[in-house]
Design a protein around this motif. Structure first.
Motif, PDB file in Angstrom:
ATOM      1  N   THR A 173       1.051  -1.536   0.136  1.00  0.00           N
ATOM      2  CA  THR A 173      -0.310   0.437   0.141  1.00  0.00           C
ATOM      3  C   THR A 173       0.762   0.900  -0.060  1.00  0.00           C
ATOM      4  O   THR A 173       2.089   1.217   0.197  1.00  0.00           O
ATOM      5  CB  THR A 173      -0.960   0.058   1.554  1.00  0.00           C
ATOM      6  N   GLY A 174       0.132   2.725   0.385  1.00  0.00           N
ATOM      7  CA  GLY A 174       0.989   3.360   0.048  1.00  0.00           C
ATOM      8  C   GLY A 174       1.704   4.030  -1.049  1.00  0.00           C
ATOM      9  O   GLY A 174       1.888   3.750  -1.936  1.00  0.00           O
ATOM     10  N   TYR A 177       3.421   1.120  -3.188  1.00  0.00           N
ATOM     11  CA  TYR A 177       2.658   0.721  -4.148  1.00  0.00           C
ATOM     12  C   TYR A 177       2.058   1.335  -5.547  1.00  0.00           C
ATOM     13  O   TYR A 177       2.538   0.422  -6.305  1.00  0.00           O
ATOM     14  CB  TYR A 177       1.109   0.037  -3.407  1.00  0.00           C
ATOM     15  N   GLU A 178       2.340   2.836  -5.231  1.00  0.00           N
ATOM     16  CA  GLU A 178       2.011   3.501  -6.406  1.00  0.00           C
ATOM     17  C   GLU A 178       3.325   3.485  -7.083  1.00  0.00           C
ATOM     18  O   GLU A 178       3.211   3.322  -8.715  1.00  0.00           O
ATOM     19  CB  GLU A 178       2.036   4.513  -5.448  1.00  0.00           C
ATOM     20  N   ARG A 252      -3.563  -6.809   2.056  1.00  0.00           N
ATOM     21  CA  ARG A 252      -2.412  -6.126   1.587  1.00  0.00           C
ATOM     22  C   ARG A 252      -1.669  -5.225   3.156  1.00  0.00           C
ATOM     23  O   ARG A 252      -2.139  -5.557   3.815  1.00  0.00           O
ATOM     24  CB  ARG A 252      -2.876  -4.691   1.096  1.00  0.00           C
ATOM     25  N   THR A 254      -0.707  -2.928   6.015  1.00  0.00           N
ATOM     26  CA  THR A 254      -0.706  -1.391   5.408  1.00  0.00           C
ATOM     27  C   THR A 254       0.095  -0.829   6.830  1.00  0.00           C
ATOM     28  O   THR A 254       0.684  -0.040   7.227  1.00  0.00           O
ATOM     29  CB  THR A 254      -1.901  -1.365   6.236  1.00  0.00           C
TER      30      THR A 254
END
Length: 259
Positions: A173-174, A177-178, A252, A254
């Motif tokens: 995530t975050g 992930y991007e 996922r 976190t």
């Protein structure tokens, strides 16, 4: 029995490449995915619940090789000794970095452990490419050399990295992930990239196996009659445990892990 032994060797080897290839590929990309300590801990948390269970598949592969194909095991151990030294060195460095990261005194210690994880992961991936280059040419008695070895090592390492990239798009995530999603591409669903690289990773040992006369190197019928049924009993349990782990940690991540 020889056919069942070959099938078991192929199953465990392909399973290791698909499962453990994900955490090795993730470790290779850790400096790019995680730009600070918290992000790197998030990347580690993506595969932390899996990597020990994944290594069991390599233990199983080695057990089948030693027990059911002792001649091939002897050829590999003596002929590919430099490759195995590099492979084990990378493996030890990677695992030492993972286990030691959260037990050190400060940022420099953690940075050193992160470097060990990354360099160890790259060494493992390149070593597998080096080994597969020899197996694909049907020469397990000598390490591959020249352009063939170099290209195979780089291609296999790139596939490990792509597999890890597909894996983290399902787990992170975050910002990490991007970054992963931006490289994979936003067209389609995240699991599609992982599924594609999983097929390719699983196909690597199967392809290498077709170049070897495995039936000629099998153990005696009496040995196979003892080992193969025992392996057939244990295999469903291993698969069930692995499926439970992936189901239990399917969400996922976190937050950072304990590593």
């Amino acid at each position: 029995m020889e056919t069942l032994a070959i099938a078991l060797l192929a199953f465990f080897a392909a399973g290791w490449f698909v499962l453990a290839g994900a955490d090795i590929g993730t470790g290779m990309l850790m400096p790019w995915l995680g730009r600070n300590d918290r992000e790197r801990r998030l990347v580690l948390a993506a595969f932390a619940p899996f990597f020990l269970g994944n290594e069991v598949w390599l233990v199983a592969t080695t057990g089948v090789l030693v027990g059911c194909f002792p001649t091939l095991e002897g050829e590999l151990l003596s002929g590919q000794f430099p490759v195995f030294v590099a492979l084990l060195t990378g493996w030890i460095a990677r695992d030492a970095g993972l286990w030691s990261r959260g037990r050190g005194p400060g940022p420099r210690w953690r940075a050193g452990c992160d470097t060990a994880v990354t360099c160890g992961s790259w060494t493992v991936a390149l070593s597998w490419g080096w080994l597969l280059a020899a197996l694909l040419t049907g020469r397990p008695h000598t390490p591959a050399t020249g352009a063939t070895a170099l290209l195979a090592a780089l291609a296999v390492a790139a596939l490990f990295a792509a597999h890890g990239l597909g894996f983290v798009t399902l787990r992170l995530t975050g910002l990490p992930y991007e970054r992963a999603r931006g490289l994979v591409g936003r067209a389609g669903r995240p699991w599609q990239s992982f599924a594609l690289t999983a097929v390719l990773m699983g196909g690597l040992p199967l392809w290498a196996g077709t170049s070897l006369p495995l039936a000629d190197w099998a153990a005696s019928s009496a040995t196979l009659a003892l080992l193969v049924p025992a392996l057939l009993v244990v295999t469903p349990l291993l698969v069930a445990v692995q499926a439970w782990i992936w189901h239990a940690f399917r969400h996922r991540v976190t937050g950072p892990s304990y590593l």
